[in-house]
Write a protein that holds these residues in place. Structure first.
Motif, PDB file in Angstrom:
ATOM      1  N   THR A 418       0.778  -0.914   0.289  1.00 57.51           N
ATOM      2  CA  THR A 418      -0.059   0.103  -0.106  1.00 57.51           C
ATOM      3  C   THR A 418       1.104   1.288   0.193  1.00 57.51           C
ATOM      4  O   THR A 418       0.447   2.535  -0.267  1.00 57.51           O
ATOM      5  CB  THR A 418      -1.194  -0.065   1.385  1.00 57.51           C
ATOM      6  N   LYS A 419       1.893   0.912   0.422  1.00 55.55           N
ATOM      7  CA  LYS A 419       2.825   2.147   0.680  1.00 55.55           C
ATOM      8  C   LYS A 419       3.146   2.013  -0.931  1.00 55.55           C
ATOM      9  O   LYS A 419       4.104   3.381  -0.900  1.00 55.55           O
ATOM     10  CB  LYS A 419       3.918   2.028   1.988  1.00 55.55           C
ATOM     11  N   THR A 420       4.381   1.092  -1.187  1.00 51.08           N
ATOM     12  CA  THR A 420       5.458   1.004  -2.036  1.00 51.08           C
ATOM     13  C   THR A 420       5.242   1.762  -3.775  1.00 51.08           C
ATOM     14  O   THR A 420       5.617   2.880  -4.784  1.00 51.08           O
ATOM     15  CB  THR A 420       6.020  -0.190  -2.685  1.00 51.08           C
ATOM     16  N   ILE A 421       3.583   1.081  -3.994  1.00 51.71           N
ATOM     17  CA  ILE A 421       2.738   1.842  -5.399  1.00 51.71           C
ATOM     18  C   ILE A 421       1.978   2.255  -5.693  1.00 51.71           C
ATOM     19  O   ILE A 421       1.036   2.488  -6.151  1.00 51.71           O
ATOM     20  CB  ILE A 421       1.912   0.090  -6.087  1.00 51.71           C
ATOM     21  N   ASP A 422       1.532   3.744  -4.614  1.00 52.01           N
ATOM     22  CA  ASP A 422       0.556   3.710  -3.788  1.00 52.01           C
ATOM     23  C   ASP A 422       0.300   4.839  -5.025  1.00 52.01           C
ATOM     24  O   ASP A 422      -1.043   5.045  -5.271  1.00 52.01           O
ATOM     25  CB  ASP A 422       0.515   4.581  -2.556  1.00 52.01           C
ATOM     26  N   ASN A 423       1.272   5.500  -5.734  1.00 54.22           N
ATOM     27  CA  ASN A 423       1.316   6.672  -6.385  1.00 54.22           C
ATOM     28  C   ASN A 423       0.528   5.996  -7.800  1.00 54.22           C
ATOM     29  O   ASN A 423       0.422   7.188  -8.808  1.00 54.22           O
ATOM     30  CB  ASN A 423       2.526   7.194  -6.738  1.00 54.22           C
ATOM     31  N   LYS A 424       1.434   4.950  -8.093  1.00 57.75           N
ATOM     32  CA  LYS A 424       0.195   4.369  -9.207  1.00 57.75           C
ATOM     33  C   LYS A 424      -0.777   2.988  -9.249  1.00 57.75           C
ATOM     34  O   LYS A 424      -1.809   3.730 -10.123  1.00 57.75           O
ATOM     35  CB  LYS A 424       1.610   3.238  -9.858  1.00 57.75           C
ATOM     36  N   ILE A 425      -1.022   2.734  -8.182  1.00 55.95           N
ATOM     37  CA  ILE A 425      -2.044   1.209  -8.092  1.00 55.95           C
ATOM     38  C   ILE A 425      -2.735   1.779  -6.416  1.00 55.95           C
ATOM     39  O   ILE A 425      -1.342   1.183  -5.372  1.00 55.95           O
ATOM     40  CB  ILE A 425      -1.881   0.414  -8.382  1.00 55.95           C
ATOM     41  N   LYS A 426      -3.583   2.149  -6.184  1.00 54.05           N
ATOM     42  CA  LYS A 426      -4.056   2.647  -5.031  1.00 54.05           C
ATOM     43  C   LYS A 426      -4.394   1.257  -4.299  1.00 54.05           C
ATOM     44  O   LYS A 426      -5.382   0.704  -4.812  1.00 54.05           O
ATOM     45  CB  LYS A 426      -5.495   3.704  -4.582  1.00 54.05           C
ATOM     46  N   VAL A 427      -3.843   0.862  -3.421  1.00 61.44           N
ATOM     47  CA  VAL A 427      -4.144  -0.599  -2.188  1.00 61.44           C
ATOM     48  C   VAL A 427      -3.950   0.325  -0.938  1.00 61.44           C
ATOM     49  O   VAL A 427      -3.547   0.543  -0.306  1.00 61.44           O
ATOM     50  CB  VAL A 427      -2.720  -1.658  -2.537  1.00 61.44           C
ATOM     51  N   ILE A 428      -5.131  -0.373   0.100  1.00 61.07           N
ATOM     52  CA  ILE A 428      -5.651   0.401   0.986  1.00 61.07           C
ATOM     53  C   ILE A 428      -6.397  -1.466   1.546  1.00 61.07           C
ATOM     54  O   ILE A 428      -6.553  -2.133   1.237  1.00 61.07           O
ATOM     55  CB  ILE A 428      -6.757   1.042   1.344  1.00 61.07           C
TER      56      ILE A 428
END
Length: 565
Positions: A418-428
């Motif tokens: 959720t922290k590493t790819i948040d700028n590309k794919i939002k994962v929560i």
């Protein structure tokens, strides 16, 4: 209390509402849905479970992304009535007293079902014994066996102390199997009138009284206790030779005990029935596929939609086959309403902004490692490439058992993503999954993802809940989805066809690549560029899945196939 013959439904956990946290996941929520449908259909059923006064656990996530567990504080007296009768069982050669709380499930049809919550937190007991019914699935193997004595033996004694006339005892999973020992004692024949000592223990009569539903296709999922432990905690309820004949030679297998003393046995999906026969050869194992309680698991906007176009759907869910009658624009408006509800809910509880215009994928269930919650992250580079084709966001929720380290590691891994790819794919990841969050998720996402290792998913029910809200399933062909799936019509499969009937090694990357390909080439393009086709699949989810995969249909089958035999 009641002279009408009842079906006694025993389940270690029952999930009826958020306020009564006596469930951990699918097994308990299924039990709750079973009870609600029984009330709707006026089936004469009474349920027995444990009070779990400190719940399963409340989940928090620490700064390192690790799951942390806390007791749940709740007061049974706010929801149910404590009964005055007490019964006792023998544990470690001492009397342990049990009281019961009664909760009434009432239906607008006029039907009602009592649920008895067994509780050892009474003044006659030692401090240790008062804790037996404190935590659901808590403690060690000693604690578990004590709980199963209270549930099985104590449950039968409580029903009889309260004056119930029981026609059948339905064991929902093997946790309640010790009830057969109490029934053997109750139906033991007079020795003087029996020439052949084998007939002192009337196993045939007990068998006629029992129904057993098994829920796990994995050997490790079946409770087993050493006979040394059984002797120490339970004592010699029946002769050891008889117990070994019924429950296994080397250790007491609770599933085997139930299999040997039940006239009707079933798995919870067609595939699961097949797998169970492989796991337990020589037993006649039927299949009644699970369902969900339609009214409970349909969100408000869809309830209003169904009331308008499919009147009577709540108590006749088979009417949902008429979903085609709902105008496209009204169906989509109801979905957007549910999606915006989820967006607001996530903002309020987590302070995170989801975009309602973006394709939203949901994944929420127990975080057992076989469910492979992290499969979508198998090839991060490939996943990010899919994200370039069209935007999507993923919402996760779920709890790992406190002792399930691999499950906890998967939660930690997802939180790191959720922290590493948040700028590309939002994962929560939404912490402390419960029934309220479940309804928000199964109705508010666009696609429901399920990625278990085949054939380890006995049934699964979350995808059925999603279908009740027009949410489309995207899943490994396992459990119920084998029966609900028509490729491209009711949703999409992941991986190869389900040909195996025993546990095999599955190639994660093969499944992951199929997931990426369908997401990239079918799901994302259809969502953004062909809304009418998308809505057609939503209608099929309702009309070809929800109409059938509900507990009203399921309970009618239990009545005709298991209860009135």
């Amino acid at each position: 209390m009641n002279n009408e013959a009842k079906i006694a439904y025993f389940s270690m956990e029952i999930g009826l509402s958020n306020d009564i946290p006596t469930y951990s996941g699918g097994l308990g929520v299924l039990a709750g849905d079973t009870i609600k449908s029984s009330a709707d259909l006026k089936i004469p059923l009474i349920a027995v479970t444990l009070i779990s006064k400190k719940g399963y656990f409340r989940q928090d996530i620490d700064s390192d992304g690790r799951q942390v567990e806390y007791p749940v504080v709740w007061d049974p007296s706010k929801f149910m009535v404590r009964l005055s009768r007490k019964v006792k069982v023998q544990i470690e050669e001492r009397n342990v007293y049990i009281q019961a709380w009664r909760y009434k499930v009432q239906s607008i049809t006029g039907g009602e079902v009592d649920v008895l919550y067994l509780d050892t937190d009474v003044e006659e007991n030692t401090k240790e014994d008062r804790e037996i019914t404190a935590f659901l699935y808590g403690g060690d193997v000693h604690y578990r066996l004590k709980q199963e004595i209270v549930l099985g033996i104590g449950g039968v004694r409580m029903l009889h102390a309260l004056g119930f006339h029981i026609k059948k005892y339905h064991m929902n999973e093997g946790h309640a199997s010790l009830l057969v020992l109490e029934l053997l004692l109750m139906h033991k024949k007079d020795v003087e009138s029996v020439w052949d000592e084998r007939w002192i223990w009337d196993t045939d009569t007990v068998k006629d009284l029992c129904v057993f539903t098994t829920h796990t296709p994995i050997e490790a999922g079946h409770d087993r206790f050493s006979y040394d432990l059984v002797n120490k905690i339970l004592g010699a309820v029946v002769p050891l030779e008889l117990l070994k004949r019924l429950g296994g030679e080397h250790y007491l297998n609770m599933t085997l005990l139930a299999l040997n003393l039940s006239k009707y046995i079933n798995g919870v999906a067609k595939k699961h029935g097949e797998v169970s026969k492989t796991l337990f050869p020589g037993y006649e194992i039927n299949a009644i596929t699970n369902g969900v309680h339609s009214f409970t698991w349909t969100c408000e906007s869809f309830k209003q939609l169904y009331d308008k176009y499919i009147p009577g759907w709540a108590n006749e869910p088979e009417l949902l086959v008429r979903a085609e009658n709902i105008p496209d624009e009204e169906l989509w408006a109801a979905h957007l309403h549910a999606k915006n509800d989820l967006v607001h809910f996530v903002r309020n509880i987590a302070g995170i902004e989801l975009n309602p215009d973006v394709l939203t994928v949901g994944f929420a269930r127990r975080f057992a490692s076989y469910k492979r919650a992290d499969l979508v992250f198998s090839n991060l580079e490939r996943l990010l490439k899919v994200g370039e084709k069209g935007r999507f966001q993923i919402v996760y929720a779920g709890k790992a058992h406190p002792k399930d380290i691999p499950g906890k590691d998967i939660i930690k891994k997802i939180i790191e993503f959720t922290k590493t790819i948040d700028n590309k794919i939002k994962v929560i990841f939404l912490k402390d999954y419960n029934m309220e969050k479940a309804l928000k998720l199964v109705s508010g996402v666009d696609v429901w993802l399920n990625t278990p290792l085949r054939p380890r998913e006995a049934s699964g029910t979350s995808g059925m809940k999603a279908a009740h809200n027009g949410v489309i399933n995207f899943s490994i062909l396992d459990g119920w989805w084998i029966e609900g799936h028509i490729e491209g019509i009711t949703g999409w499969s992941i991986g190869p066809k389900p040909l195996e009937s025993s546990l095999v090694n599955v190639n994660d990357m093969t499944d992951a690549e199929d997931l990426y390909n369908k997401l990239e080439n079918i799901i994302i393009p259809m969502y953004y560029k062909d809304k009418s086709h998308w809505i057609k699949v939503m209608k099929n989810s309702i009309g070809k899945i929800a109409y059938y995969f509900n507990t009203h249909r399921m309970m009618r089958r239990y009545v005709t196939e298991a209860y009135i035999r």
